[in-house]
Design an enzyme around this catalytic site. Structure first.
Site, PDB file in Angstrom:
ATOM      1  N   GLN A  16       0.784  -1.251   0.000  1.00 39.02           N
ATOM      2  CA  GLN A  16       0.000   0.000   0.000  1.00 39.02           C
ATOM      3  C   GLN A  16       0.813   1.297   0.000  1.00 39.02           C
ATOM      4  O   GLN A  16       0.494   2.227  -0.754  1.00 39.02           O
ATOM      5  CB  GLN A  16      -0.959   0.008   1.212  1.00 39.02           C
ATOM      6  N   GLU A 138       1.127  -1.271   8.173  1.00 36.21           N
ATOM      7  CA  GLU A 138       0.322  -0.134   8.643  1.00 36.21           C
ATOM      8  C   GLU A 138       0.215  -0.003  10.165  1.00 36.21           C
ATOM      9  O   GLU A 138       0.599   1.000  10.753  1.00 36.21           O
ATOM     10  CB  GLU A 138      -1.090  -0.273   8.039  1.00 36.21           C
ATOM     11  N   ASP A 167       0.531   3.785   6.011  1.00 35.74           N
ATOM     12  CA  ASP A 167       0.811   3.431   4.615  1.00 35.74           C
ATOM     13  C   ASP A 167       0.531   4.595   3.671  1.00 35.74           C
ATOM     14  O   ASP A 167       1.432   5.157   3.053  1.00 35.74           O
ATOM     15  CB  ASP A 167      -0.060   2.252   4.182  1.00 35.74           C
ATOM     16  N   GLY A 245      -8.008  20.813  19.210  1.00 37.79           N
ATOM     17  CA  GLY A 245      -7.725  22.248  19.161  1.00 37.79           C
ATOM     18  C   GLY A 245      -8.142  22.949  20.435  1.00 37.79           C
ATOM     19  O   GLY A 245      -8.388  22.307  21.464  1.00 37.79           O
ATOM     20  N   GLY A 246      -8.268  24.256  20.378  1.00 37.15           N
ATOM     21  CA  GLY A 246      -8.577  25.027  21.570  1.00 37.15           C
ATOM     22  C   GLY A 246     -10.067  25.111  21.890  1.00 37.15           C
ATOM     23  O   GLY A 246     -10.450  25.743  22.868  1.00 37.15           O
TER      24      GLY A 246
HETATM   25  N1  CAO Z   1      12.174  -9.976  -9.075  1.00 38.37           N
HETATM   26  C1  CAO Z   1      12.831 -10.735  -8.194  1.00 38.37           C
HETATM   27  N2  CAO Z   1      12.702 -10.628  -6.857  1.00 38.37           N
HETATM   28  C2  CAO Z   1      11.846  -9.701  -6.398  1.00 38.37           C
HETATM   29  C3  CAO Z   1      11.114  -8.872  -7.267  1.00 38.37           C
HETATM   30  C4  CAO Z   1      11.307  -9.031  -8.660  1.00 38.37           C
HETATM   31  N3  CAO Z   1      10.655  -8.287  -9.550  1.00 38.37           N
HETATM   32  N4  CAO Z   1      10.350  -8.050  -6.525  1.00 38.37           N
HETATM   33  C5  CAO Z   1      10.575  -8.363  -5.238  1.00 38.37           C
HETATM   34  N5  CAO Z   1      11.480  -9.355  -5.146  1.00 38.37           N
HETATM   35  C6  CAO Z   1      12.032  -9.958  -3.944  1.00 38.37           C
HETATM   36  C7  CAO Z   1      12.747  -8.974  -3.063  1.00 38.37           C
HETATM   37  O1  CAO Z   1      14.017  -8.699  -3.577  1.00 38.37           O
HETATM   38  C8  CAO Z   1      12.795  -9.733  -1.742  1.00 38.37           C
HETATM   39  O2  CAO Z   1      13.840 -10.686  -1.800  1.00 38.37           O
HETATM   40  P1  CAO Z   1      14.970 -10.867  -0.641  1.00 38.37           P
HETATM   41  O3  CAO Z   1      14.203 -11.106   0.615  1.00 38.37           O
HETATM   42  O4  CAO Z   1      15.731 -12.050  -1.098  1.00 38.37           O
HETATM   43  O5  CAO Z   1      15.745  -9.628  -0.572  1.00 38.37           O
HETATM   44  C9  CAO Z   1      11.494 -10.502  -1.772  1.00 38.37           C
HETATM   45  O6  CAO Z   1      10.997 -10.403  -3.104  1.00 38.37           O
HETATM   46  C10 CAO Z   1      10.415 -10.055  -0.831  1.00 38.37           C
HETATM   47  O7  CAO Z   1      10.396  -8.644  -0.685  1.00 38.37           O
HETATM   48  P2  CAO Z   1       9.990  -8.040   0.731  1.00 38.37           P
HETATM   49  O8  CAO Z   1      10.888  -8.601   1.788  1.00 38.37           O
HETATM   50  O9  CAO Z   1       9.931  -6.572   0.618  1.00 38.37           O
HETATM   51  O10 CAO Z   1       8.507  -8.595   0.900  1.00 38.37           O
HETATM   52  P3  CAO Z   1       7.782  -9.169   2.212  1.00 38.37           P
HETATM   53  O11 CAO Z   1       6.444  -9.610   1.728  1.00 38.37           O
HETATM   54  O12 CAO Z   1       8.567 -10.175   2.961  1.00 38.37           O
HETATM   55  O13 CAO Z   1       7.612  -7.893   3.155  1.00 38.37           O
HETATM   56  C11 CAO Z   1       6.864  -5.670   3.702  1.00 38.37           C
HETATM   57  C12 CAO Z   1       6.614  -6.930   2.881  1.00 38.37           C
HETATM   58  C13 CAO Z   1       5.827  -4.645   3.301  1.00 38.37           C
HETATM   59  C14 CAO Z   1       6.709  -5.989   5.203  1.00 38.37           C
HETATM   60  C15 CAO Z   1       8.290  -5.130   3.428  1.00 38.37           C
HETATM   61  O14 CAO Z   1       8.453  -4.977   2.057  1.00 38.37           O
HETATM   62  C16 CAO Z   1       8.597  -3.824   4.135  1.00 38.37           C
HETATM   63  O15 CAO Z   1       8.850  -3.775   5.347  1.00 38.37           O
HETATM   64  N6  CAO Z   1       8.619  -2.739   3.360  1.00 38.37           N
HETATM   65  C17 CAO Z   1       8.991  -1.414   3.854  1.00 38.37           C
HETATM   66  C18 CAO Z   1       7.892  -0.824   4.675  1.00 38.37           C
HETATM   67  C19 CAO Z   1       6.606  -0.707   3.932  1.00 38.37           C
HETATM   68  O16 CAO Z   1       6.503  -0.121   2.883  1.00 38.37           O
HETATM   69  N7  CAO Z   1       5.551  -1.229   4.548  1.00 38.37           N
HETATM   70  C20 CAO Z   1       4.218  -0.949   4.075  1.00 38.37           C
HETATM   71  C21 CAO Z   1       3.634  -2.017   3.353  1.00 38.37           C
HETATM   72  S1  CAO Z   1       1.965  -1.665   3.077  1.00 38.37           S
HETATM   73  O17 CAO Z   1       1.221  -2.166   4.441  1.00 38.37           O
END
Ligand code: CAO
Length: 414
Positions: A16, A138, A167, A245-246
């Site tokens: 998001q 979020e 988010d 607010g106030g």
């Molecule tokens: N090709 C190949 N690999 C890809 C890719 C692509 N096109 N797109 C993503 N990937 C890989 C990433 O490189 C990552 O790999 P590694 O773990 O080996 O580095 C993997 O996919 C997963 O990515 P991620 O760790 O970001 O995803 P997740 O689902 O585990 O975590 C989230 C999701 C949101 C918790 C995390 O991305 C995060 O903390 N983001 C920053 C904060 C944020 O924006 N949070 C808000 C999210 S909305 O609620």
């Protein structure tokens, strides 16, 4: 002509926070190229699905006006295509877990080397510090940014808000950072790094609560429901529905509240309009009574005052109360359900609520662009199917021929 026409965004965002940001930029006219993992795509395509095998509303409502290319950025052939995309884009936006792009081989230093004009924009859960490596969603941000500790009633647990301040709030901050960096690039010729931490974004939106933390050192917070009978601790407490607010404010029941969970209205008993409010609720006596006729006299009995206001509001619908109090200059607002908002004609007329056609889902409602520019009209277009524009982008943006595209496909790069 759209405000950001000619700006191309390499959109590595998912879920998001990041997609909110790039969707806004797309609405302002940027060409947003969303990079997604082949065969899988943004995880939200398949989350909270209401129709089997159809992109979820979670995805479609955050990815309007974008193009989708599938690309495996962990394969060498995919990295080569990704490098070419970095060369031909103005902005790279991402919100992966900390370090994910570095692990793919694309550190900020490397990205700058490939394209010194690029703006590299990221959302992370936390800025540098003890939690910088944590993954964040979020509600984690609402808890760690001050939102939850200051939301809810004094005698209840912390509560998270329905508004997605962690988010979508951080996505808004990031969008401002990106356009500001684009503006600076006009003069400097250089790109730069833009970073927004969700904790920082939420804390920014909780600014008034840090104000109150410091006021607390000088005595009780008189507009909080804890005053004068409750106790204050060491930190800004939860204030229920008290106005930040106030001017004193509270949510009161309206006619039908017993069966309708949204039959409530927020009323601000602003001093300047108090006479009219007192008269309409049948308390003309308050106007001459020194126990009631000054804001200072009323302050210790705000709860009693709103109980009296509520005796009146319970005899009227929230819309009748709105119609009666507004001409008296009493600021108030009915608690509108999402159903009521989705059906509100004025929001449809301004494009804040829009109906969008989608090839596999049919038509659905979305929130359009809440930011209105007089010279950059917004047309909300449906979100792309996974990889819908892969060939177009490889041809048109990177100039790849059919044979090169076929080879990339055979190798699993796209
Ligand atoms: N090709 C190949 N690999 C890809 C890719 C692509 N096109 N797109 C993503 N990937 C890989 C990433 O490189 C990552 O790999 P590694 O773990 O080996 O580095 C993997 O996919 C997963 O990515 P991620 O760790 O970001 O995803 P997740 O689902 O585990 O975590 C989230 C999701 C949101 C918790 C995390 O991305 C995060 O903390 N983001 C920053 C904060 C944020 O924006 N949070 C808000 C999210 S909305 O609620």
């Amino acid at each position: 002509m759209k405000a950001l026409e000619g700006v191309r965004i390499l959109d590595m965002t998912h879920v998001q926070s990041g997609p909110t940001c790039t969707q806004l930029l797309a609405w302002f006219g940027a060409d947003v190229v969303k990079v997604e993992r082949p065969g899988k795509g943004d995880a939200t395509r398949g989350q909270l699905q209401d129709i089997p095998d159809v992109d979820s509303l979670y995805f479609t409502m955050l990815n309007h006006n974008k193009r989708s290319i599938t690309l495996n950025t962990k394969k060498d052939s995919g990295k080569a295509i990704f490098t070419e995309l970095i060369k031909s884009c103005d902005v790279l936006a991402e919100n992966f877990a900390p370090g994910a792009l570095d692990r793919m081989g694309f550190s900020w230093e490397r990205i700058q080397e490939i394209n010194p004009r690029i703006i590299y924009a990221s959302v992370k859960g936390f800025g540098p510090g003890p939690y910088e490596d944590c993954k964040v969603y979020e509600n984690v941000a609402q808890c760690t940014g001050g939102g939850a500790s200051t939301t809810g009633f004094p005698d209840g647990p912390p509560v998270v808000a329905g508004a997605q301040i962690g988010d979508s709030g951080t996505g808004l901050h990031l969008a401002l950072g990106i356009v500001t960096a684009l503006f600076q690039r006009e003069k400097s010729g250089r790109g730069q790094r833009v970073e927004c931490a969700m904790q920082d974004g939420v804390l920014n939106l909780c600014r008034v609560k840090l104000r109150d933390q410091q006021r607390l050192a000088h005595g009780p917070l008189k507009e909080y429901p804890q005053y004068p009978n409750g106790t204050f601790g060491v930190a800004t407490p939860r204030a229920g529905n008290a106005s930040g607010g106030g001017q004193p404010g509270w949510i009161v029941k309206c006619k039908g509240w017993e069966s309708d969970p949204d039959a409530y209205i927020y009323i601000i008993a602003q001093a300047a309009a108090f006479d009219g409010l007192a008269r309409v609720i049948g308390h003309e006596d308050w106007l001459e009574d020194p126990e009631w006729n000054t804001p200072a006299a009323r302050l210790p009995k705000i709860d009693q005052m709103f109980a009296e206001i509520e005796r009146w509001t319970q005899t009227k619908t929230k819309f009748d109360v709105m119609d009666t109090l507004n001409p008296l200059n009493v600021p108030c607002g009915p608690v509108l359900s999402i159903k009521e908002l989705s059906e509100e004609p004025s929001l449809r007329a301004t494009g804040t609520v829009v109906e969008v056609e989608h090839p596999t889902r049919g038509s659905y409602l979305s929130v359009g662009n809440p930011i209105k520019l007089s010279d950059s009209p917004v047309e909300v277009k449906r979100s792309p199917l996974l990889g819908e524009h892969t060939d177009d982008i490889l041809q048109e943006v990177l100039g790849m021929d059919e044979a090169a595209i076929a080879a990339a496909k055979a190798d699993g790069a796209v």
